[in-house]
Design an enzyme around this catalytic site. Structure first.
Site, PDB file in Angstrom:
ATOM      1  N   TYR A  64     -16.112  13.677  -5.379  1.00  0.00           N
ATOM      2  CA  TYR A  64     -15.441  14.844  -5.957  1.00  0.00           C
ATOM      3  C   TYR A  64     -15.214  15.862  -4.864  1.00  0.00           C
ATOM      4  O   TYR A  64     -16.134  16.180  -4.102  1.00  0.00           O
ATOM      5  CB  TYR A  64     -16.296  15.475  -7.063  1.00  0.00           C
ATOM      6  CG  TYR A  64     -15.651  15.280  -8.419  1.00  0.00           C
ATOM      7  CD1 TYR A  64     -14.379  15.803  -8.657  1.00  0.00           C
ATOM      8  CD2 TYR A  64     -16.276  14.576  -9.425  1.00  0.00           C
ATOM      9  CE1 TYR A  64     -13.757  15.600  -9.873  1.00  0.00           C
ATOM     10  CE2 TYR A  64     -15.663  14.374 -10.647  1.00  0.00           C
ATOM     11  CZ  TYR A  64     -14.398  14.896 -10.870  1.00  0.00           C
ATOM     12  OH  TYR A  64     -13.787  14.702 -12.064  1.00  0.00           O
ATOM     13  N   GLU A  66     -13.093  18.983  -5.366  1.00  0.00           N
ATOM     14  CA  GLU A  66     -12.244  20.066  -5.884  1.00  0.00           C
ATOM     15  C   GLU A  66     -12.160  21.184  -4.859  1.00  0.00           C
ATOM     16  O   GLU A  66     -13.169  21.563  -4.249  1.00  0.00           O
ATOM     17  CB  GLU A  66     -12.832  20.608  -7.187  1.00  0.00           C
ATOM     18  CG  GLU A  66     -12.514  19.710  -8.361  1.00  0.00           C
ATOM     19  CD  GLU A  66     -13.117  20.206  -9.658  1.00  0.00           C
ATOM     20  OE1 GLU A  66     -13.773  21.253  -9.671  1.00  0.00           O
ATOM     21  OE2 GLU A  66     -12.940  19.512 -10.675  1.00  0.00           O
ATOM     22  N   ASP A 210      13.572  17.701  -4.413  1.00  0.00           N
ATOM     23  CA  ASP A 210      12.696  16.587  -4.786  1.00  0.00           C
ATOM     24  C   ASP A 210      13.192  15.389  -3.980  1.00  0.00           C
ATOM     25  O   ASP A 210      14.191  14.757  -4.319  1.00  0.00           O
ATOM     26  CB  ASP A 210      12.789  16.322  -6.294  1.00  0.00           C
ATOM     27  CG  ASP A 210      11.906  15.146  -6.718  1.00  0.00           C
ATOM     28  OD1 ASP A 210      11.470  14.379  -5.832  1.00  0.00           O
ATOM     29  OD2 ASP A 210      11.672  14.986  -7.931  1.00  0.00           O
ATOM     30  N   THR A 236       7.188  11.645  -3.354  1.00  0.00           N
ATOM     31  CA  THR A 236       6.169  10.625  -3.590  1.00  0.00           C
ATOM     32  C   THR A 236       5.940   9.902  -2.264  1.00  0.00           C
ATOM     33  O   THR A 236       6.775   9.957  -1.359  1.00  0.00           O
ATOM     34  CB  THR A 236       6.609   9.597  -4.648  1.00  0.00           C
ATOM     35  OG1 THR A 236       7.897   9.117  -4.302  1.00  0.00           O
ATOM     36  CG2 THR A 236       6.639  10.200  -6.034  1.00  0.00           C
ATOM     37  N   LYS A 239       7.540   5.177  -2.073  1.00  0.00           N
ATOM     38  CA  LYS A 239       8.877   4.569  -2.170  1.00  0.00           C
ATOM     39  C   LYS A 239       9.288   4.066  -0.778  1.00  0.00           C
ATOM     40  O   LYS A 239       8.565   3.259  -0.200  1.00  0.00           O
ATOM     41  CB  LYS A 239       9.848   5.564  -2.805  1.00  0.00           C
ATOM     42  CG  LYS A 239       9.458   5.926  -4.259  1.00  0.00           C
ATOM     43  CD  LYS A 239      10.510   6.734  -4.955  1.00  0.00           C
ATOM     44  CE  LYS A 239      10.198   6.942  -6.430  1.00  0.00           C
ATOM     45  NZ  LYS A 239       9.308   8.082  -6.686  1.00  0.00           N
ATOM     46  N   ARG A 245       0.497   4.900  -3.732  1.00  0.00           N
ATOM     47  CA  ARG A 245       1.111   5.590  -4.876  1.00  0.00           C
ATOM     48  C   ARG A 245       0.552   7.008  -4.930  1.00  0.00           C
ATOM     49  O   ARG A 245      -0.667   7.209  -4.951  1.00  0.00           O
ATOM     50  CB  ARG A 245       0.772   4.828  -6.152  1.00  0.00           C
ATOM     51  CG  ARG A 245       1.429   5.340  -7.408  1.00  0.00           C
ATOM     52  CD  ARG A 245       1.467   4.257  -8.459  1.00  0.00           C
ATOM     53  NE  ARG A 245       2.405   3.220  -8.043  1.00  0.00           N
ATOM     54  CZ  ARG A 245       3.714   3.223  -8.288  1.00  0.00           C
ATOM     55  NH1 ARG A 245       4.250   4.219  -8.963  1.00  0.00           N
ATOM     56  NH2 ARG A 245       4.488   2.250  -7.860  1.00  0.00           N
TER      57      ARG A 245
END
Ligand code: DSN
Length: 432
Positions: A64, A66, A210, A236, A239, A245
């Site tokens: 974790y 955060e 984008d 992203t 691609k 991913r």
């Protein structure tokens, strides 16, 4: 099907998974088998490297973290801080950006954060319509973006089939949007970022790109970058870019705090540190001359695919492509998008039906297909193979059937098999 062995799958300690859960292990292998046995032409997919897969399958998944590097809400973050620092520095260097946030879990998550940074519910956003090549998160009515914001849409001009910049300007002046958004999922041509910037400046809007689809070509210096022109660029990493991913955002320094706060704590909790590590590995891969050669080859291949499909009566929208994808109008050969997708699938060719601009069909039928070159390029195919691939697609679409046992499906599938044997996806690793 490939035999299930520890060496078959590029993940660390596949043997442990195989022992413990042969059912899931078998499915991982059969999916790899699927990727190896057909032509993958989904424009948004690729085959990431064994190094990236190793990072994704690592114990970083346990942590974790955060917050951001050196300002976390948990102890024990010293090692993941170094990972995130590397990912951020590599992203900034790769794209020449002032600031990078590598935590978004996906492209849609990155986009939620951009809205969160710059707009409030009810604000007006000007973006490309989904049916002309935009994206769900660009204000489509059933997406959060269409529900929470007042989305106004521009499209393509009927004659050129490319973005109608005069319409963008007209709508911007009429609606005075908070944000002007460029980019989408089925745009074959380069986007005029300077023109968008000028329009955004004229109406005092944030200019957001984008770049999910084409950022991999930007990373490879094969097409112009939106980064110098846009306030913020979301993308992203899986691609053309060929990473894990996931999503990421780069922006001007003046927006850095807003973007970081919008990603965490506004939109996400703990980052997926194995994904962040995969992004770091990918950004390093993208800085090599080999990657640049790949990026240029992706475009060369897409252009030959588009042109050769056109020669078979499957017309490329806009007459061709400048990028990794082309969109094709099937009406000339009298086949719908859904039928073309099914016929190709039966022949071992994976692509997707796609609406074309001014499509008379419903989206789940569609008059077009979208074809992308990244995966085949990663496998080492070049323009000569693209001519063969286009002929196989044309044969499957015009003479084939959705029944895999149909003679044409079988014949095309046999030729696909020969091509895949010469250019395997994830070739067997050398024995260690
Ligand atoms: N679903 C992706 C695509 O195929 O373009 C975009 O999110």
């Amino acid at each position: 099907m490939t035999a299930v062995t520890p060496d078959t799958y590029y993940g660390p300690d596949f043997g442990a998974l195989l022992d413990q859960d042969p059912e899931i292990a078998g499915l991982l292998v059969s999916e790899l088998d699927r990727q190896r046995s057909g032509l993958q032409l989904i424009a948004s997919e690729n085959q990431t490297s064994p190094a990236v897969l190793a990072a994704l399958g690592s114990t970083l998944s346990n942590k974790y973290a955060e917050g951001y590097a050196h300002a976390r809400y948990y102890g024990g973050c010293a090692e993941v801080d170094k990972v995130e620092d590397l990912a951020v520095e590599r992203a900034k260097a790769l794209f020449g950006a002032d600031h990078a946030n590598v935590q978004p879990h996906s492209g849609a998550s990155a986009n939620i954060a951009v809205y969160g940074a710059f707009a409030k519910p009810g604000d007006t956003v000007l973006a490309m319509s989904l049916d002309h090549g935009g994206h769900l998160t660009h204000g489509f009515k059933v997406s959060f973006s269409g529900k929470w914001f007042d989305a106004v849409h521009y499209g393509v001009a009927e004659d050129t089939e490319d973005i109608d910049y005069d319409q963008v300007e007209r709508l911007a002046k009429e609606h005075r949007p908070k944000i002007i958004l460029a980019g989408g999922s089925a745009i074959p041509r380069l986007i005029d970022f300077e023109r968008f910037r000028a329009i955004a400046d004229e109406v005092g809007a944030i200019f957001w790109v984008d770049a999910a689809h084409f950022i991999g070509l930007v990373a490879g210096k094969a097409i112009p970058s939106p980064v110098p022109h846009a306030d913020v660029v979301s993308f992203t990493t899986h691609k053309v870019l060929r990473g894990p991913r996931g999503g990421a955002i780069v922006c001007k320094e003046e927006h850095a705090k807003k973007i970081d706060r919008a990603v965490f704590p506004m939109m996400q909790g703990g980052p997926l540190m194995h994904g962040v590590a995969g992004k770091a590995v990918n950004f390093l891969e993208c800085s090599t001359p080999q990657y640049q050669a790949y990026a240029q080859q992706v475009i060369d291949n897409a252009q030959v695919l588009a042109e050769t499909l056109g020669e078979h009566g499957i017309r490329p929208i806009t007459g061709g492509t400048d990028t990794h994808l082309s969109l094709h109008d099937l009406r000339g050969v009298g086949v719908t998008g859904v039928d073309a997708e099914g016929r190709c699938d039966a022949a071992g060719i994976v692509l997707n039906k796609n609406a074309i601009p001014f499509d008379p069909e419903k989206p789940n039928v569609a008059s077009g297909i979208r074809v992308g070159s990244p995966s085949l390029t990663t496998q080492g195919m070049g323009t000569e193979e693209m001519r063969t691939v286009a002929k196989l697609i044309a044969r499957a679409v015009t003479e084939g059937d959705t029944d895999p046992e149909h003679a044409v499906s079988r014949e095309v599938r046999a030729e696909v098999g020969e091509l895949m044997a010469r250019f395997p996806a994830y070739p067997e690793p050398p024995a260690r």
